[in-house]
Write an enzyme that holds these catalytic residues in place. Sequence first.
Site, mmCIF file in Angstrom:
data_model
loop_
_atom_site.group_PDB
_atom_site.id
_atom_site.type_symbol
_atom_site.label_atom_id
_atom_site.label_comp_id
_atom_site.label_asym_id
_atom_site.label_seq_id
_atom_site.Cartn_x
_atom_site.Cartn_y
_atom_site.Cartn_z
ATOM 1 N N LEU A 38 0.906 -1.273 0.085
ATOM 2 C CA LEU A 38 0.030 -0.036 0.127
ATOM 3 C C LEU A 38 0.821 1.203 0.138
ATOM 4 O O LEU A 38 1.973 1.117 0.349
ATOM 5 C CB LEU A 38 -0.898 0.064 1.239
ATOM 6 C CG LEU A 38 -1.752 -1.260 1.277
ATOM 7 C CD1 LEU A 38 -2.397 -1.195 2.642
ATOM 8 C CD2 LEU A 38 -2.889 -1.177 0.354
ATOM 9 N N THR A 41 2.459 5.879 -5.172
ATOM 10 C CA THR A 41 3.906 6.242 -5.455
ATOM 11 C C THR A 41 4.886 6.886 -4.413
ATOM 12 O O THR A 41 5.848 6.680 -4.325
ATOM 13 C CB THR A 41 3.773 7.467 -6.481
ATOM 14 O OG1 THR A 41 3.020 6.951 -7.721
ATOM 15 C CG2 THR A 41 4.993 8.273 -6.943
ATOM 16 N N GLY A 176 15.364 18.714 -16.582
ATOM 17 C CA GLY A 176 14.254 19.510 -15.620
ATOM 18 C C GLY A 176 14.514 19.943 -14.259
ATOM 19 O O GLY A 176 15.043 19.196 -13.548
ATOM 20 N N GLY A 178 13.093 20.980 -11.973
ATOM 21 C CA GLY A 178 11.864 20.889 -10.957
ATOM 22 C C GLY A 178 12.245 20.407 -9.561
ATOM 23 O O GLY A 178 13.389 20.110 -9.484
ATOM 24 N N ILE A 180 11.789 17.255 -8.482
ATOM 25 C CA ILE A 180 12.270 15.891 -8.578
ATOM 26 C C ILE A 180 13.866 15.894 -9.047
ATOM 27 O O ILE A 180 14.794 15.330 -8.538
ATOM 28 C CB ILE A 180 11.533 14.884 -9.465
ATOM 29 C CG1 ILE A 180 10.089 14.565 -9.056
ATOM 30 C CG2 ILE A 180 12.201 13.791 -9.949
ATOM 31 C CD1 ILE A 180 9.258 13.764 -9.768
ATOM 32 N N ALA A 266 12.870 14.458 -15.425
ATOM 33 C CA ALA A 266 11.978 14.899 -14.451
ATOM 34 C C ALA A 266 11.539 16.390 -14.906
ATOM 35 O O ALA A 266 11.592 17.217 -14.543
ATOM 36 C CB ALA A 266 13.092 15.330 -13.227
ATOM 37 N N HIS A 441 14.092 30.337 22.418
ATOM 38 C CA HIS A 441 15.538 30.484 21.939
ATOM 39 C C HIS A 441 16.284 29.402 22.680
ATOM 40 O O HIS A 441 16.262 29.197 23.867
ATOM 41 C CB HIS A 441 15.931 31.824 22.666
ATOM 42 C CG HIS A 441 17.257 32.258 22.379
ATOM 43 N ND1 HIS A 441 17.627 32.457 20.981
ATOM 44 C CD2 HIS A 441 18.218 32.064 23.171
ATOM 45 C CE1 HIS A 441 19.132 32.933 20.998
ATOM 46 N NE2 HIS A 441 19.493 32.685 22.057
HETATM 47 P P1 NAI Z 1 8.351 20.090 -12.366
HETATM 48 O O1 NAI Z 1 7.109 20.426 -12.950
HETATM 49 O O2 NAI Z 1 8.428 20.399 -10.804
HETATM 50 O O3 NAI Z 1 9.495 20.391 -13.054
HETATM 51 C C1 NAI Z 1 9.672 20.035 -14.517
HETATM 52 C C2 NAI Z 1 10.852 20.945 -14.921
HETATM 53 O O4 NAI Z 1 11.095 20.215 -16.362
HETATM 54 C C3 NAI Z 1 10.358 22.279 -15.345
HETATM 55 O O5 NAI Z 1 11.188 23.167 -14.839
HETATM 56 C C4 NAI Z 1 10.132 22.551 -16.730
HETATM 57 O O6 NAI Z 1 10.345 23.569 -17.307
HETATM 58 C C5 NAI Z 1 11.364 21.348 -17.325
HETATM 59 N N1 NAI Z 1 11.135 20.904 -18.619
HETATM 60 C C6 NAI Z 1 10.122 20.467 -19.335
HETATM 61 N N2 NAI Z 1 10.475 19.872 -20.464
HETATM 62 C C7 NAI Z 1 11.592 20.230 -20.993
HETATM 63 C C8 NAI Z 1 12.476 19.981 -21.822
HETATM 64 N N3 NAI Z 1 12.056 19.452 -22.906
HETATM 65 N N4 NAI Z 1 13.797 20.272 -21.682
HETATM 66 C C9 NAI Z 1 14.249 20.835 -20.788
HETATM 67 N N5 NAI Z 1 13.449 20.988 -19.534
HETATM 68 C C10 NAI Z 1 12.100 20.942 -19.474
HETATM 69 O O7 NAI Z 1 8.333 18.500 -12.417
HETATM 70 P P2 NAI Z 1 8.856 17.218 -11.671
HETATM 71 O O8 NAI Z 1 10.291 17.706 -10.850
HETATM 72 O O9 NAI Z 1 9.022 16.178 -12.600
HETATM 73 O O10 NAI Z 1 7.932 16.847 -10.462
HETATM 74 C C11 NAI Z 1 6.642 16.390 -10.779
HETATM 75 C C12 NAI Z 1 5.482 16.634 -9.726
HETATM 76 O O11 NAI Z 1 5.799 15.658 -8.616
HETATM 77 C C13 NAI Z 1 5.339 18.155 -9.424
HETATM 78 O O12 NAI Z 1 4.264 18.644 -9.534
HETATM 79 C C14 NAI Z 1 6.179 17.932 -8.079
HETATM 80 O O13 NAI Z 1 5.439 19.135 -7.399
HETATM 81 C C15 NAI Z 1 5.665 16.810 -7.576
HETATM 82 N N6 NAI Z 1 6.801 16.294 -6.672
HETATM 83 C C16 NAI Z 1 6.720 17.114 -5.324
HETATM 84 C C17 NAI Z 1 7.865 16.650 -4.576
HETATM 85 C C18 NAI Z 1 7.532 17.649 -3.303
HETATM 86 O O14 NAI Z 1 6.834 18.317 -3.018
HETATM 87 N N7 NAI Z 1 8.909 17.509 -2.475
HETATM 88 C C19 NAI Z 1 8.626 15.850 -4.849
HETATM 89 C C20 NAI Z 1 8.769 15.257 -6.016
HETATM 90 C C21 NAI Z 1 7.777 15.439 -6.789
#
Ligand code: NAI
Length: 462
Positions: A38, A41, A176, A178, A180, A266, A441
């Site tokens: 369970l 992801t 990417g 972002g 991840i 990512a 503190h």
């Molecule tokens: P993301 O949407 O955060 O970032 C993806 C990045 O890839 C963006 O900056 C985009 O401009 C770039 N990109 C897209 N196409 C591209 C290309 N052809 N060439 C170069 N760059 C390109 O996506 P990510 O990091 O994959 O995460 C996915 C989801 O998972 C998000 O919604 C994120 O919030 C969530 N997540 C949240 C976490 C947390 O809260 N700590 C941890 C892991 C994931």
Amino acid sequence: MASYDVIIIGSGPGGYVSAIRCAQLGLKVACVEGRDTLGGTCLNVGCIPSKALLHATEMLHESQHNFAEMGLKGKAPSVDWKQMLAYKDKTISQNTGGIEFLFKKNKVDWLKGWGSIPEAGKVKVGDEVHEAKNIVVATGSESSSLPGVEVDEKVVVTSTGALELGKVPKSLVVIGAGVIGLELGSVYARLGSEVTVVEFMDAITPGQDGEIAKTFQKMLKKQGLTFVMGAAVQGTTVKNNKATVTYKLRKDDSEATLTADAVLVATGRKPCTDGLGLEALGVEMSDRGQIKTDAHYATNIKGIYAIGDAIAGPMLAHKAEDEGMAVAEGIAGQKPHVNYGVIPGVIYTHPEVASVGETEETLKEQGRAYKVGKFSFMGNARAKANFSGDGFVKILTDKATDRILGAHIIGPMAGDLIHEVCVAMEFGAAAEDLARTCHAHPTYSEAVREAALACGDGAIHM
Ligand code: NAI
């Protein structure tokens, strides 16, 4: 065949939380899950395992950089990658086992297998069809693909493959910048990989407060990550276990390549809705593949609801959890509410980055008059003692009323610190309310109070 008040499809943070809430509210509930464990992801291949690797590599970094100064002498630890992965796997099983225990405790039935909805009021799992007055789709999301990039989960990997690479790659290209890409990129940088991040936009972490994003990128560069900004990845090829990534710079359309032992893709995630039978049922979807819902998470088909990554909004485990609770409470006849204005976002790098509410950019877009209160962790005694003086807290308030509109923290324990601002925002607090609250503190949280003070007559330690 069994009959339930609610059947939830998917046992990620949205689904399992919803199932437990349904049971607490006296509903007969089952949760369908096709994985062997369970938790979806998040627990199996996302939030939890990545946190184990982040923790282990932060400890490694600490031992390499700060132990000697603290008078802790001895040989610096070396990396036993297999053992580190075993620690990660143990962390996963402790957590997934925990959900199984909670299901038993709350009398939630786990229907093992992949579910589909042959018609409203029915859920098919394997050869069995179960009846349900209400169905909640909580099927989450999966990594989205990029044209020309073929993921093999060995050399070219998504976050799933990146959590179990055969060995630490000498070089890693991350596509990417972002959440991840930066979390896992910094894990491998600390393990000694040469990490290059290729990002389409001109700033990292799109949507983040601009000042935070700039500071964050500088810090990551100092940690050894290399950035290629404004670059659109065109594709990858793999030969003899080496990958070549081709990208085009947006400013002049020039093409270049990078070669690496591994590539992490990512570039975002997309909702998982295939195989559920939603199309045949006529469930309305957005053009981004998300299930359309109303404010009560109801789809256009009576008795079918959807929550989490499968619907609109940020793809965050805690957003899914809140929706899971809300949909359960709604089905039970209560009047729940999720406040989308106060959903924190955290990037679990070192230091962490956390934010909630408006950014300076969104406030400018809205033409709102705002005030900024900032405080650097350099002025925080605890942070300095712990080699964590880099970073700051920034609070944004309404200029006329002092009401807190947003907060952004880059620094130690930012992901925990942000929550006092979240609570304050839930109560419609002014920065002065935070500033007048006694903070122990020496704690990192004093930096939050000081930023609140900076929205008024001024911080003390700056
Ligand atoms: P993301 O949407 O955060 O970032 C993806 C990045 O890839 C963006 O900056 C985009 O401009 C770039 N990109 C897209 N196409 C591209 C290309 N052809 N060439 C170069 N760059 C390109 O996506 P990510 O990091 O994959 O995460 C996915 C989801 O998972 C998000 O919604 C994120 O919030 C969530 N997540 C949240 C976490 C947390 O809260 N700590 C941890 C892991 C994931």
